[in-house]
Enzyme design. Sequence first.
Site, PDB file in Angstrom:
ATOM      1  N   PHE A   1     -14.884  48.809   5.135  1.00  4.97           N
ATOM      2  CA  PHE A   1     -14.657  48.178   6.435  1.00  4.97           C
ATOM      3  C   PHE A   1     -13.192  47.760   6.578  1.00  4.97           C
ATOM      4  O   PHE A   1     -12.523  48.094   7.572  1.00  4.97           O
ATOM      5  CB  PHE A   1     -15.594  46.969   6.528  1.00  4.97           C
ATOM      6  CG  PHE A   1     -15.631  46.267   7.853  1.00  4.97           C
ATOM      7  CD1 PHE A   1     -15.817  46.956   9.035  1.00  4.97           C
ATOM      8  CD2 PHE A   1     -15.526  44.885   7.911  1.00  4.97           C
ATOM      9  CE1 PHE A   1     -15.885  46.287  10.261  1.00  4.97           C
ATOM     10  CE2 PHE A   1     -15.586  44.211   9.110  1.00  4.97           C
ATOM     11  CZ  PHE A   1     -15.763  44.914  10.296  1.00  4.97           C
TER      12      PHE A   1
ATOM     13  N   PHE B   1      -9.654  49.376   8.979  1.00  8.20           N
ATOM     14  CA  PHE B   1      -8.703  48.666   9.832  1.00  8.20           C
ATOM     15  C   PHE B   1      -7.264  49.020   9.461  1.00  8.20           C
ATOM     16  O   PHE B   1      -6.394  49.147  10.336  1.00  8.20           O
ATOM     17  CB  PHE B   1      -8.913  47.152   9.723  1.00  8.20           C
ATOM     18  CG  PHE B   1     -10.054  46.635  10.545  1.00  8.20           C
ATOM     19  CD1 PHE B   1      -9.931  46.494  11.915  1.00  8.20           C
ATOM     20  CD2 PHE B   1     -11.258  46.310   9.956  1.00  8.20           C
ATOM     21  CE1 PHE B   1     -10.981  46.018  12.688  1.00  8.20           C
ATOM     22  CE2 PHE B   1     -12.319  45.843  10.701  1.00  8.20           C
ATOM     23  CZ  PHE B   1     -12.183  45.691  12.072  1.00  8.20           C
TER      24      PHE B   1
ATOM     25  N   GLU C   1     -21.243  33.519   8.370  1.00  5.30           N
ATOM     26  CA  GLU C   1     -21.458  34.965   8.215  1.00  5.30           C
ATOM     27  C   GLU C   1     -21.624  35.242   6.721  1.00  5.30           C
ATOM     28  O   GLU C   1     -20.836  35.943   6.105  1.00  5.30           O
ATOM     29  CB  GLU C   1     -20.289  35.759   8.800  1.00  5.30           C
ATOM     30  CG  GLU C   1     -20.566  37.249   8.900  1.00  5.30           C
ATOM     31  CD  GLU C   1     -19.353  38.052   9.367  1.00  5.30           C
ATOM     32  OE1 GLU C   1     -19.503  39.279   9.541  1.00  5.30           O
ATOM     33  OE2 GLU C   1     -18.274  37.457   9.573  1.00  5.30           O
TER      34      GLU C   1
ATOM     35  N   HIS D   1     -21.177  34.509  14.668  1.00  6.21           N
ATOM     36  CA  HIS D   1     -22.252  34.979  13.784  1.00  6.21           C
ATOM     37  C   HIS D   1     -23.284  33.893  13.500  1.00  6.21           C
ATOM     38  O   HIS D   1     -24.437  34.025  13.875  1.00  6.21           O
ATOM     39  CB  HIS D   1     -21.705  35.557  12.472  1.00  6.21           C
ATOM     40  CG  HIS D   1     -20.905  36.797  12.661  1.00  6.21           C
ATOM     41  ND1 HIS D   1     -21.470  38.017  12.980  1.00  6.21           N
ATOM     42  CD2 HIS D   1     -19.568  37.011  12.591  1.00  6.21           C
ATOM     43  CE1 HIS D   1     -20.534  38.920  13.092  1.00  6.21           C
ATOM     44  NE2 HIS D   1     -19.362  38.342  12.872  1.00  6.21           N
TER      45      HIS D   1
ATOM     46  N   ASP E   1     -17.583  44.737  16.164  1.00  4.11           N
ATOM     47  CA  ASP E   1     -16.665  45.844  15.882  1.00  4.11           C
ATOM     48  C   ASP E   1     -17.324  47.172  16.246  1.00  4.11           C
ATOM     49  O   ASP E   1     -17.642  47.987  15.375  1.00  4.11           O
ATOM     50  CB  ASP E   1     -16.281  45.850  14.404  1.00  4.11           C
ATOM     51  CG  ASP E   1     -15.534  44.602  13.993  1.00  4.11           C
ATOM     52  OD1 ASP E   1     -14.335  44.500  14.312  1.00  4.11           O
ATOM     53  OD2 ASP E   1     -16.155  43.717  13.377  1.00  4.11           O
TER      54      ASP E   1
END
Length: 512
Positions: A209, A213, A361, A386, A444
């Site tokens: 992840f 980015f 989260e 979250h 996202d």
Amino acid sequence: MEVELQRPPVAAGCMPLLLLPLLLCSVTRVLPFPDPSQREALMHQENSMQVGGRVLMSEAEQRLDARLRRLKEEEAARAVFLPAMHFFKARPLIRKSPVYNLLQKMPKGGVLHVHDFSMVAVEWLVSNVTYRPHCYICFTDDHSLRFLFSAGTPKDLPRCSTWALLETLRAKAGNSTQLDHSIMANLTLFTGEDPEAAYPSQDAVWSRFEQAFLVAWGLVTHAPVFRDYYHTGLAQFYADNIMYVEVRALLPETYELDGSTHDRAWTLKTYRDVTARFVAQNPDFFGARVIFTVHRGANAAQMAEAVEEAMKLQSAFPEIMAGFDLVGREDRGRSLWYFREALSLPAERGVTLPYYFHAGETDLQGTEVDLNLLDALIFNTSRIGHGFALLRHPVAKELSRKRGVAVEVCPISNQVLKLVADLRNHPAATLMLEGHPLVVSSDDPAMFGTSGLSYDFYEAFVGLGGLSSNLGSLKELAMNSIRYSSLAPELREKAFALWQRHWDAFVAEQNP
């Protein structure tokens, strides 16, 4: 800070009394047969408590609600329940769902939790941005990519191959399809293979992840691309019947072909100007605002500097800048309490800098970051990003409910990042039944192979809500996205009026 939470006394062996006085517990009296009216009263009480439970529906809305319930019952009767599947496997099946198709058409209000470098579908980045002139690529020694736009060959990066002009590579390849697919795979988590095997742990999925980015960084921070990227992001949300957006934005330095750079003020000004242009082109799009974000891996001095700059930017651009937040993996970053001195600066200066903290989260309990939910409320966060751990913090849950601090629920994100496998077990399912302040967001979308908000609304409506949620739930969730936005009260009223017109038209179209 003193928090007083009182509960009425409960006799031993009795259930707590909520709204109905008719169920009086007794340890001596046993009814020969349950009273159906009491059962009906309890069912009515539970239904009225849930999100949307007190929304009054018109006759047209009731007809649409009946149709929607039939469709949802058909979904629930499937051999495989889609919200129990990993989203990457479920996505092609969700696309065929009549419930999803209806949700696509529904005016969903605003999206209040979406990140700047994952707004736009990666197909656009590859087919548009990487085909622009002067785009260079290098290949890292950990099998990733980096991009840079430059008028000449850039200087080599550590642990990366020599830069190559992308159009030259494509010309040599003849057929660029394979290269494009490889680039696309590096920009998203989405995979057509077995996602559980590809990402066996939270560490594995978060590593990929964060790497994605970094791949996008050199593309999106090129100033001409940055403007187009943001405009395209607004267009993709607008196409999904979203009328308002709040972006979590790092406000990075952007660069030109000659290597010159622009500061954060330029970036924020660009957000403002592109938003104004998009609204002028689409008058039924209400607008967008930016929440300035800093990675939680910063140290105390860096965070203090960022908060100082945030206060200045808030003062200079109050119409576009909504507030401040920390981003990055919560379990591996520093806690909010670690940054307490920096986060206290606005209050000490008498400056209003709204906070919109990511908190909870995590599926860890009792750690320092697990306390972020309490600390977020201590620092008067306006919303909670979250809030996955909220059920494990009853004081925080009650306090957020009383204060009207909405939880930004991102169901697909939480599933893909391995906090929960079956969305029926997501903590927000309980929060929905309790009528806790909630908004649905997509976090996202580009990373998860989605765009807009409809997929997350599907997972929330079918998975979190089950058969209990109805059209009233959808209506309240859409309204919540305006109610809990950062908009000033007078603008919020205008946004409500605009949304209501779209909602009424949607209901009419679904009742020919």
